[in-house]
Design a protein around this motif. Structure first.
Motif, PDB file in Angstrom:
ATOM      1  N   ALA A  43      42.358  79.574  29.532  1.00 36.38           N
ATOM      2  CA  ALA A  43      41.276  80.548  29.349  1.00 36.38           C
ATOM      3  C   ALA A  43      40.506  80.764  30.648  1.00 36.38           C
ATOM      4  CB  ALA A  43      40.334  80.095  28.240  1.00 36.38           C
ATOM      5  N   VAL A  44      40.183  79.686  31.344  1.00 33.88           N
ATOM      6  CA  VAL A  44      39.439  79.787  32.607  1.00 33.88           C
ATOM      7  C   VAL A  44      40.280  80.499  33.667  1.00 33.88           C
ATOM      8  CG1 VAL A  44      38.508  78.435  34.537  1.00 33.88           C
ATOM      9  CG2 VAL A  44      37.913  77.837  32.192  1.00 33.88           C
ATOM     10  N   SER A  52      56.011  96.013  29.679  1.00 36.10           N
ATOM     11  CA  SER A  52      55.462  96.449  28.400  1.00 36.10           C
ATOM     12  C   SER A  52      56.220  95.766  27.274  1.00 36.10           C
ATOM     13  CB  SER A  52      55.563  97.966  28.268  1.00 36.10           C
ATOM     14  OG  SER A  52      56.916  98.351  28.353  1.00 36.10           O
ATOM     15  N   GLY A  53      55.761  95.967  26.061  1.00 35.44           N
ATOM     16  CA  GLY A  53      56.420  95.366  24.912  1.00 35.44           C
ATOM     17  C   GLY A  53      55.766  94.050  24.544  1.00 35.44           C
ATOM     18  N   THR A  54      56.539  93.205  23.867  1.00 36.45           N
ATOM     19  CA  THR A  54      55.994  91.931  23.408  1.00 36.45           C
ATOM     20  C   THR A  54      55.863  90.951  24.573  1.00 36.45           C
ATOM     21  OG1 THR A  54      58.189  91.104  22.897  1.00 36.45           O
ATOM     22  CG2 THR A  54      57.008  92.228  21.125  1.00 36.45           C
ATOM     23  N   GLU A  93      50.774  92.016  38.694  1.00 35.75           N
ATOM     24  CA  GLU A  93      51.322  90.824  38.046  1.00 35.75           C
ATOM     25  C   GLU A  93      50.206  89.868  37.634  1.00 35.75           C
ATOM     26  OE1 GLU A  93      55.588  90.662  40.455  1.00 35.75           O
ATOM     27  OE2 GLU A  93      53.800  89.688  41.299  1.00 35.75           O
ATOM     28  N   ALA A  94      49.203  89.723  38.495  1.00 37.87           N
ATOM     29  CA  ALA A  94      48.072  88.851  38.172  1.00 37.87           C
ATOM     30  C   ALA A  94      47.311  89.391  36.963  1.00 37.87           C
ATOM     31  CB  ALA A  94      47.142  88.721  39.378  1.00 37.87           C
ATOM     32  N   GLN A  95      47.115  90.695  36.897  1.00 39.83           N
ATOM     33  CA  GLN A  95      46.421  91.302  35.759  1.00 39.83           C
ATOM     34  C   GLN A  95      47.237  91.125  34.484  1.00 39.83           C
ATOM     35  OE1 GLN A  95      43.190  92.968  35.739  1.00 39.83           O
ATOM     36  NE2 GLN A  95      43.634  92.317  33.649  1.00 39.83           N
ATOM     37  N   HIS A  96      48.543  91.322  34.592  1.00 42.27           N
ATOM     38  CA  HIS A  96      49.409  91.143  33.423  1.00 42.27           C
ATOM     39  C   HIS A  96      49.344  89.697  32.937  1.00 42.27           C
ATOM     40  CE1 HIS A  96      52.677  91.616  30.619  1.00 42.27           C
ATOM     41  NE2 HIS A  96      53.281  90.591  31.176  1.00 42.27           N
ATOM     42  N   PHE A  97      49.390  88.724  33.869  1.00 37.65           N
ATOM     43  CA  PHE A  97      49.294  87.320  33.483  1.00 37.65           C
ATOM     44  C   PHE A  97      47.959  87.053  32.790  1.00 37.65           C
ATOM     45  CE2 PHE A  97      47.500  83.166  34.185  1.00 37.65           C
ATOM     46  CZ  PHE A  97      48.455  82.361  33.584  1.00 37.65           C
ATOM     47  N   ARG A 113      45.680  86.539  25.457  1.00 39.82           N
ATOM     48  CA  ARG A 113      46.247  86.712  24.112  1.00 39.82           C
ATOM     49  C   ARG A 113      46.777  85.381  23.561  1.00 39.82           C
ATOM     50  NH1 ARG A 113      47.975  91.473  26.561  1.00 39.82           N
ATOM     51  NH2 ARG A 113      50.062  90.654  26.986  1.00 39.82           N
ATOM     52  N   VAL A 114      47.366  84.563  24.430  1.00 38.17           N
ATOM     53  CA  VAL A 114      47.871  83.251  24.000  1.00 38.17           C
ATOM     54  C   VAL A 114      46.716  82.377  23.526  1.00 38.17           C
ATOM     55  CG1 VAL A 114      48.906  81.097  24.842  1.00 38.17           C
ATOM     56  CG2 VAL A 114      49.975  83.279  25.392  1.00 38.17           C
TER      57      VAL A 114
END
Length: 186
Positions: free
Chosen positions: A48-49, A75-77, A141-145, A151-152
């Protein structure tokens, strides 16, 4: 035993994932580059942090340098952890940096250590430091991570509407109700 620094300059994937049921999940960060897969275990709060701090770093980089995240995020799952998951180490200290020359975010995860890890150890290749995982990511990539990791974290047990502590399937002892057992259904 000498220190190992695992460097991934342009990985195929960097993701957060879990193994187990909500309430009993183990959290992992995993980087995949071709056939090379490396996983490290961590706490839910660390995921989370890391997601939160990455979001802040991306905002600051955009403000100061005008750099923007590319929209090439998958995109996608959400991707799943590559199995078997065998943690290289447990994460203790985490560090973030911006490489202006390469326009990349650097994420460094250091192994849990009994000794205090000072700022001078993070992003340094000194022999006396703990094992490390260093991942270089584009802003996109950092934003996607960061989005995927959030979400996790949120996919766990639902919060109690009174105290916000996690609800187990059989309920929990709610401090707002002076310790009376509160069922999951209300």
């Amino acid at each position: 035993m000498s220190r190992q620094v695992h460097v991934f300059r342009s990985p195929d994937r960097f993701l957060a994932g879990t193994i187990g049921q909500p309430g009993e999940r183990e959290f992992f960060l995993q980087v995949v580059d071709g056939r090379r897969v490396l996983s490290v275990s961590c706490e839910k709060q660390q995921v989370a942090v890391l997601a939160d701090r990455l979001g802040s770093l991306i905002t600051e980089v955009a403000k100061r340098f005008g750099a923007t995240a590319d929209s090439a995020a998958p995109s996608g799952t959400d991707p799943l952890l590559t199995t078997p998951v065998d943690a290289e180490f447990r994460v203790g200290t985490m560090g973030l940096a911006w490489d202006g020359e390469g326009s990349q975010v650097i994420v460094e995860l250091l192994a849990l250590s009994e000794e205090d890890v000072g700022e001078e150890i993070v992003l340094e290749d000194r022999e006396d430091g703990p094992d490390a995982l260093r991942v270089f990511l584009s802003l996109g990539e950092a934003q996607h991570f960061a989005d995927q990791a959030q979400r996790v974290v949120e996919a766990g047990r639902p919060p109690c509407p009174l105290c916000a502590n996690p609800l187990d399937a059989e309920g929990h002892i709610c401090p707002r109700l002076n310790g009376y057992h509160r069922g999951a259904s209300g």
